[in-house]
Scaffold this active site. Structure first.
Site, PDB file in Angstrom:
ATOM      1  N   ASN A 150       0.358  -1.356  -0.236  1.00 11.89           N
ATOM      2  CA  ASN A 150      -0.040   0.086  -0.108  1.00 11.89           C
ATOM      3  C   ASN A 150       0.771   2.085  -0.104  1.00 11.89           C
ATOM      4  OD1 ASN A 150      -2.979  -0.931  -0.212  1.00 11.89           O
ATOM      5  ND2 ASN A 150      -3.019  -1.567   1.838  1.00 11.89           N
ATOM      6  N   CYS A 172      -5.465  -5.440  -4.637  1.00 13.13           N
ATOM      7  CA  CYS A 172      -6.463  -5.323  -3.314  1.00 13.13           C
ATOM      8  C   CYS A 172      -6.852  -6.483  -3.401  1.00 13.13           C
ATOM      9  CB  CYS A 172      -7.029  -4.052  -3.456  1.00 13.13           C
ATOM     10  SG  CYS A 172      -7.186  -3.221  -1.860  1.00 13.13           S
ATOM     11  N   HIS A 202      -8.828   2.007  -3.211  1.00 12.69           N
ATOM     12  CA  HIS A 202      -9.755   2.312  -1.505  1.00 12.69           C
ATOM     13  C   HIS A 202     -10.265   3.164  -2.298  1.00 12.69           C
ATOM     14  CE1 HIS A 202      -6.596   0.214   1.146  1.00 12.69           C
ATOM     15  NE2 HIS A 202      -7.009  -0.452   0.281  1.00 12.69           N
ATOM     16  N   TYR A 256     -13.998   2.039   2.603  1.00 13.75           N
ATOM     17  CA  TYR A 256     -12.672   3.617   2.499  1.00 13.75           C
ATOM     18  C   TYR A 256     -13.828   4.539   2.541  1.00 13.75           C
ATOM     19  CZ  TYR A 256      -8.359   0.124   3.026  1.00 13.75           C
ATOM     20  OH  TYR A 256      -7.986  -0.040   4.291  1.00 13.75           O
TER      21      TYR A 256
HETATM   22  C1  G6P Z   1      -7.851  -3.436   3.951  1.00 11.27           C
HETATM   23  C2  G6P Z   1      -7.203  -3.058   2.945  1.00 11.27           C
HETATM   24  C3  G6P Z   1      -5.202  -3.772   2.584  1.00 11.27           C
HETATM   25  C4  G6P Z   1      -4.787  -3.427   4.145  1.00 11.27           C
HETATM   26  C5  G6P Z   1      -5.590  -3.852   5.684  1.00 11.27           C
HETATM   27  C6  G6P Z   1      -5.284  -3.541   6.347  1.00 11.27           C
HETATM   28  O1  G6P Z   1      -7.881  -5.348   3.910  1.00 11.27           O
HETATM   29  O2  G6P Z   1      -7.033  -3.605   1.583  1.00 11.27           O
HETATM   30  O3  G6P Z   1      -5.568  -2.556   1.746  1.00 11.27           O
HETATM   31  O4  G6P Z   1      -4.005  -3.677   3.940  1.00 11.27           O
HETATM   32  O5  G6P Z   1      -7.245  -3.922   5.280  1.00 11.27           O
HETATM   33  O6  G6P Z   1      -5.712  -4.199   7.522  1.00 11.27           O
HETATM   34  P1  G6P Z   1      -4.422  -4.887   8.801  1.00 11.27           P
HETATM   35  O7  G6P Z   1      -4.987  -5.939   9.428  1.00 11.27           O
HETATM   36  O8  G6P Z   1      -2.978  -4.843   8.612  1.00 11.27           O
HETATM   37  O9  G6P Z   1      -4.995  -2.809   9.309  1.00 11.27           O
END
Ligand code: G6P
Length: 438
Positions: A150, A172, A202, A256
């Site tokens: 990301n 994603c 996002h 998001y």
């Molecule tokens: C979502 C997004 C990802 C991101 C993740 C964060 O799934 O699509 O892009 O990396 O959340 O998850 P976390 O457990 O690291 O907060």
């Protein structure tokens, strides 16, 4: 078609790696990976060794002949690789914590891929990914780069604009999560629905939903407004949507979008969460400690359920499906980040968009979806401008360009706050922003 495949995963020590291994194991018959190289940096050595040992136990238990190699040397891993996957975090969770906490002091959303946090994650990440691209050009010029790092949209944009690599796809888990959520709402198997996605990473919208070929978008919207949306990601507070707004919008927005349409509620929610349990980075740190304790257990030889506490559910499904379809020239439809090429009318053809694509051995071919509805087009264009300026600032290390990116971000209220935030974040992240310390 090559009979065996070499895959290099950069950021291999990530706690998400068992997801990926599970995906590769399940698809081994059609995706004959002979070598999987997990690469990490010195600071990540311990994590790499723990997760690498688990990966070896997993393939052994499954009885598939995938050789797992652990490496601190990127060159050896990239040499002749067929696919390079990237899932690294420059500055690790400590940097994420700063991205999530500093903006809150200014009453601005603190988030790892949106607003000031997203800008700084991009500034730290883009020079590293471009470095990796140069290595790919030299060591495995035919390889596909599959990026999950990301901010994945901004990173894809930067690779398309500032590297010579054309075989790049940004991924994603969001669209798969939305699709599964919609199927659940409708009480049907995902194979019966087709969801038309369009937007940016996002910042994507499910524009239309078809069930057995029939457009059922109004039914989906109605269900979503009545029930809990059931489509939330673990890392984003599910504060519900205003039913009138959502029905009038007529599309399912990725979670998001709450940061933009429900800014004050989300800001209050973030502040309360930080006071109670710390930033998301701190929560994730605790989850990771727990996960790595489990991973150390020599009796464990599968992906533990506890990994579901992370926001990246289904990420291996996205990754493995993509690699599988490129390798087998499957020509199925998946939602990925790729060069627009006219698919989303009104967005620069050379920019990265997140859109449904036919996945072929030549890569994703984006499906034309026409212009974005007027209600969301403005925001999407603003974010695309932000991403482009952020990518430019990351490459040039130019303060003024970074200031411009920060100021035009819709989550930043004024030029004055933008200036203050930029200075404080530049100072906080100095160690990972050499391009600004010239
Ligand atoms: C979502 C997004 C990802 C991101 C993740 C964060 O799934 O699509 O892009 O990396 O959340 O998850 P976390 O457990 O690291 O907060």
């Amino acid at each position: 078609m090559k009979k065996t495949l070499k895959i290099a995963t950069i950021g291999g020590g990530s706690s998400y790696t068992p997801e990926l291994i599970e995906g590769f194991i399940n698809r081994y018959d059609e995706l004959p990976i002979s070598e999987l190289w997990l690469v990490d940096v010195e600071e990540g050595r311990e994590k790499l060794e723990i997760v690498g040992a688990l990966a070896k136990r997993m393939v052994e238990k499954a009885g598939v002949p995938i050789e797992i190699h652990l490496a601190m040397d990127r060159e050896e891993a990239l040499n002749d690789a067929d696919f390079v996957t990237t899932q690294f975090r420059v500055g690790r969770l400590e940097a994420r914590m700063l991205d999530e906490s500093i903006p809150l002091k200014y009453d601005v959303i603190g988030q790892e891929t949106n607003g000031p946090g997203g800008l700084f994650k991009g500034l730290r990440t883009i020079p590293v990914i471009l470095d990796i691209c140069r290595d790919i050009e030299r060591l495995c010029p035919d390889a596909w780069l599959v990026n999950f790092t990301n901010p994945a949209g901004m990173v894809t944009e930067a690779v398309l604009r500032y590297s010579n690599i054309t075989k790049v796809v940004g991924l994603c888990n969001g669209p798969i999560g939305i699709e599964k959520g919609i199927a659940k709402e409708l009480g049907v198997d995902t194979s019966r629905i087709y969801v038309e996605f369009a937007g940016l990473n996002h910042m994507v919208f499910a524009k239309n939903v078809y069930l057995d070929g029939k457009n059922v978008t109004p039914t989906v919207m109605e269900k979503m407004t009545k029930n809990e949306d059931g489509i939330s990601l673990k890392n984003i507070a599910d504060v519900g949507w205003d039913p009138l707004f959502l029905n009038t919008l007529g599309m399912v927005p990725i979670g998001y979008l709450r940061y933009y349409y429900q800014t004050s509620i989300m800001l209050a929610e973030q502040k309360a969460a930080v006071a109670k349990e710390g930033t998301r980075a701190e929560v994730v740190k605790r989850v990771e400690t727990e996960l790595f304790e489990l991973y150390k257990n020599l009796d464990l030889a599968e992906k533990p359920k506890q990994l579901e506490q992370r926001g990246g559910a289904y990420y291996s499904e996205a990754a493995c499906n993509l690699i599988h379809s490129i390798y087998n020239d499957k020509r199925d439809i998946q939602t990925v980040n790729t060069r627009n090429n006219g698919a989303v009318a009104g967005i620069d053809p050379d920019s990265a968009v997140e859109v449904n694509c036919v996945i072929t051995s030549q890569g994703p071919i984006p499906l034309t979806t026409g212009p974005l509805p007027i209600a969301v087009n403005g925001l999407v264009q603003s974010i695309k401008s932000f991403e482009r300026l952020a990518a430019e600032a990351a490459v040039t290390g130019d303060y003024n360009t970074a200031l411009l990116a920060m100021t035009i971000n819709p989550l930043v209220p004024s030029d004055e706050v933008a200036h203050q935030l930029l200075d404080e974040l530049l100072e906080a992240h100095q160690a990972y922003l050499p391009q600004f310390n010239k």
